[in-house]
Write a protein that holds these residues in place. Structure first.
Motif, short mmCIF file in Angstrom:
data_model
loop_
_atom_site.label_atom_id
_atom_site.label_comp_id
_atom_site.label_asym_id
_atom_site.label_seq_id
_atom_site.Cartn_x
_atom_site.Cartn_y
_atom_site.Cartn_z
N GLU A 412 6.31 6.64 -7.04
CA GLU A 412 5.10 6.47 -6.24
C GLU A 412 4.09 7.58 -6.52
O GLU A 412 2.88 7.33 -6.62
N ARG A 422 0.27 9.62 -3.29
CA ARG A 422 1.22 8.62 -3.79
C ARG A 422 0.57 7.25 -3.72
O ARG A 422 -0.45 7.06 -3.05
N GLU A 423 1.15 6.29 -4.41
CA GLU A 423 0.80 4.88 -4.24
C GLU A 423 2.10 4.17 -3.84
O GLU A 423 2.99 3.98 -4.66
N LYS A 424 2.21 3.84 -2.58
CA LYS A 424 3.45 3.28 -2.07
C LYS A 424 3.77 1.93 -2.71
O LYS A 424 2.88 1.09 -2.88
N LEU A 425 5.03 1.76 -3.01
CA LEU A 425 5.54 0.44 -3.39
C LEU A 425 5.75 -0.34 -2.09
O LEU A 425 6.33 0.19 -1.13
#
Length: 437
Positions: A412, A422-425
């Motif tokens: 993330e 972050r880039e959340k899943l």
């Protein structure tokens, strides 16, 4: 060796695991179970994405998870993979720290229309909760209504009002950011049954509204009590009301295209619309001598194609565990539900208090458990983790360990847009896939 299980990996769960770990040292093992593949619960999915300083408490929980005496087991579904009864068979004590993830219904006609969304769902949507990844909030409307006078209502209103640039540094998920960037919402009406002196909004969150790039907060001066009445309030509440007074005294900035309008003494009666929410019929209220709001009979219309209800949450019931339908939590005495079964956090108290309120909760339950099972006492002989592992394997369960979560977190962070942490899943299958790399 004592064996304990904590169900739920949010703040209440981690504070309880921390307290048990400190109480027993190497003399106990604590398993933290969660149905999602990721830890931290409310910190990850409830705290607003633009409040990164609050999310920093996860570093403390990480230290707990890395203790040799503590295990995180994500992707374990209570009921399908293991029951409370089975956990009580394997462990000396079981602690429910499941929070209160379910929205309370408004309970008025029209609350089931498309466009009416509970705050757990809406907040989960912009925070990347897998349960709400497919939510499609209607932002192609000019008017939105936010029902409630607490911090969650403020979070929802602020997120609806922010510009793309104002989300810099946040971890709002990409699908929500893109949708919000194209939003047509211009007026956000915050409806509360009672008045400014009864709000559950904290000064910091209220103060943020005065610094938005494209939105101005509005308060009708007629809703405010006489200034001298503020003296009876607690200091924090007095600061919150001071913000409202400032908003009321400040002419709206005409250069800002959006408005956050506080509508006090307003009781939603009906949500109307042709196949979707279009308006809220509101009754004007007045405070009675007992402090409750009473309807005056005067009604009016608030145009709203999106209605977000922020009126509270409930813990989900569990098979075989006593449950209070009215209060939406597990009945308990000082955290004790039944023999060797306990509750902490919102599962114990209901959805009240701050993140830090859960710490003494966990400490108290740990002390009660230690009184029942003295750290220097003889072990019970229960299998604990070994028995649970065998049971989960027999049922084809695929638990996520903390080391797996660290791989997910690294993925993330690597995928983050510029400036974001972050880039959340947001899909369970994506999260499970990421741990294998």
């Amino acid at each position: 060796m004592r064996q304990f299980a904590v169900i739920g990996s949010g703040p209440a769960g981690f504070y309880t695991a921390e307290a048990l770990s400190k109480t027993y040292g190497d003399g106990a093992r604590v398993d933290i179970l969660d149905r999602l593949p990721v830890p931290y619960g409310l910190i990850r999915f409830g705290v607003a994405p633009d409040h990164q300083s609050i999310k920093a408490v996860a570093k403390r929980y990480e230290k707990v998870a890395l203790e040799p005496s503590v295990r995180f087991l994500g992707n374990v579904h209570l009921g399908a993979d293991v029951s409370v009864e089975e956990l009580l068979h394997y462990f000396d004590a079981v602690v429910l720290a499941t929070g209160a993830p379910n929205d309370r219904r408004l309970g008025i006609p029209g609350d089931d229309l498309p466009g009416v969304i509970g705050s757990a769902a809406f907040v989960g949507w912009y925070n990347g909760h897998p349960d709400f990844a497919d939510l499609r909030p209607p932002l192609d409307v000019e008017g939105a209504a936010v029902i409630g006078n607490g911090n969650v209502a403020l979070d929802v209103a602020r997120i609806l009002a922010k510009t793309n640039d104002e989300f810099s540094g946040s971890d709002i998920v990409d699908h929500a950011l893109r949708t919000l960037t194209g939003s047509s919402v211009r007026t956000i009406t915050v409806l509360g049954r009672r008045g400014p002196h009864q709000i559950a909004m904290t000064p910091k969150e209220l103060g943020e509204l005065g610094h938005l790039q494209a939105a101005a907060p509005l308060v009708d001066p007629i809703d405010l009590p006489p200034p001298e009445a503020d003296g009876m309030l607690e200091p924090g509440q007095r600061k919150s009301v001071a913000h409202l007074r400032h908003f009321a005294a400040t002419p709206p900035d005409k250069a800002k295209p959006k408005r956050i309008a506080f509508d006090f003494f307003a009781k939603p009666l009906v949500i109307e619309g042709d196949g979707r929410a279009e308006r809220v019929i509101v009754e004007r209220t007045a405070l009675a001598a007992d402090g409750n709001a009473r309807g005056t009979g005067e009604t009016y219309v608030v145009e709203a194609g999106l209605v977000v209800s922020c009126i509270g949450y409930a813990s989900p019931p569990m098979p075989g565990v006593p449950y209070d339908e009215k209060l939406g939590r597990f009945p308990n005495e000082g955290g004790r539900i039944a023999e060797r079964l306990y509750a902490v956090g919102w599962a114990r108290r209901g959805p009240t208090g701050t993140i830090g309120t859960n710490r003494p909760d966990g400490q108290e339950v740990a002390e009660r458990i230690a009184a029942l099972f003295p750290p220097a006492g003889a072990p019970s002989g229960r299998e604990g983790s070994a028995g649970l592992d065998r049971l989960l394997a027999s049922r084809g369960s695929d638990p996520v360990r903390f080391a797996d979560w660290q791989k997910i977190e690294a993925a993330e962070v690597a995928a983050a847009r510029a400036g974001a942490p972050r880039e959340k899943l947001v899909r369970v299958e994506e999260l499970l896939r990421a741990r294998r790399h």
